[in-house]
Design an enzyme around this catalytic site. Sequence first.
Site, PDB file in Angstrom:
ATOM      1  CE  LYS A   1      82.209  38.296   8.268  1.00  0.00           C
ATOM      2  NZ  LYS A   1      83.455  37.521   9.594  1.00  0.00           N
TER       3      LYS A   1
ATOM      4  CE  LYS B   1      85.226  37.695   1.540  1.00  0.00           C
ATOM      5  NZ  LYS B   1      85.708  37.366   3.010  1.00  0.00           N
TER       6      LYS B   1
ATOM      7  CE  LYS C   1      86.594  30.830   6.374  1.00  0.00           C
ATOM      8  NZ  LYS C   1      86.791  30.392   7.803  1.00  0.00           N
TER       9      LYS C   1
END
Length: 331
Positions: free
Chosen positions: A113, A195, A198
């Site tokens: 992140k 993966k 979102k």
Amino acid sequence: MNKKTILSGIQATGSLTLGNYLGALNNWVEMQEEYDCYYMIADLHTLTIRNNPETLKENTLKLIALYIASGLNPEKNTIFIQSHVPAHTQLSWILNCYTYMGELNRMTQFKDKSSKHADNINSGLFTYPVLMAADILAYNADLVPVGDDQKQHLELTRDIAERFNSLYGETFKIPEPYTKKVGARIMGLQNPTAKMSKSSQDPMDKILLTDSPDEIRKKFKKAVTDSENCVRFDRESKPGVSNLMSIYGIIKNKTMDEIEKQFEGQGYGAFKTAVAEAVIERLEPLQNKYNELLENPDKLMAICNKGAKKAEEKANRVLKDVYKKVGLVIE
Ligand code: TYM
């Protein structure tokens, strides 16, 4: 009978993906009969990235609706909003004092992140797993149903709990992650080695739970596969097809062997159509219920307010015990 306790949550960042649904929500629904379940909207975690305040509010409400539309019965589960139960942040501060910088530095999600949000590497992003540990430990959860990507945070939670227990005596239950073999990591449709997320920039890489049937058909049709044209499970050399098989297998409750037999001699075209139709069939009733629920936001808030009261009672008992153990004076 004393039921075991479950706690889990999802961040309120936009519409959920099929990965969130198959890796987490779908398992939550299966657990509601057998366990004492606490399912929260992790709105405080969402603040680690910059959000438009109005959008965050909307997304929180939408997520409550999605929980219920996915099959969580508000009478059987405690559904609540994380920020409505102050014990989470209160416990989080204390646990921060029992968590090492080195441990947080090793979190792959933090590294990931912070590389994606290089202009906003705030300390909340760094201590995010400690708030997650507080979410779990405040309820003495036995099991935490999550996808694979959250397992490292669960391990850290266990380490913090064990450290605290060894210093102050038995205080926290040591929680176990709960993941299923198939579905714990649903991959992107365009990049099946990462993966489904979102936050993926490519809309074709992810199926949103709110996608229309046509969008779903289009996305599966364009999903990356390989040149073998044979439906066979092999995560290493056929990640795209294996991912589609996992999706189909969970929805249709079929093993990989059964799927291979079912599509023997058929090309990818027919297989992709079958996967798309299975997903559409599963999502259609969910979407109808979701839209219906969103028409009555007051009802959704009432469910969460009731949930927060129940959650608070449980979390405050644990918090009080922790206060006592570390020597804080309780009035
Ligand atoms: P979040 O919001 O990123 O994801 C919610 C859940 O969806 C799972 N998931 C997936 N599973 C399979 N395949 C995928 N592609 C996929 N993508 C996401 C995640 O593993 C997760 O279970 N930190 C958490 C929220 C949280 C939480 C908690 C969870 C806050 N406190 C306490 C459990 C317990 C998060 O960001 O999940």
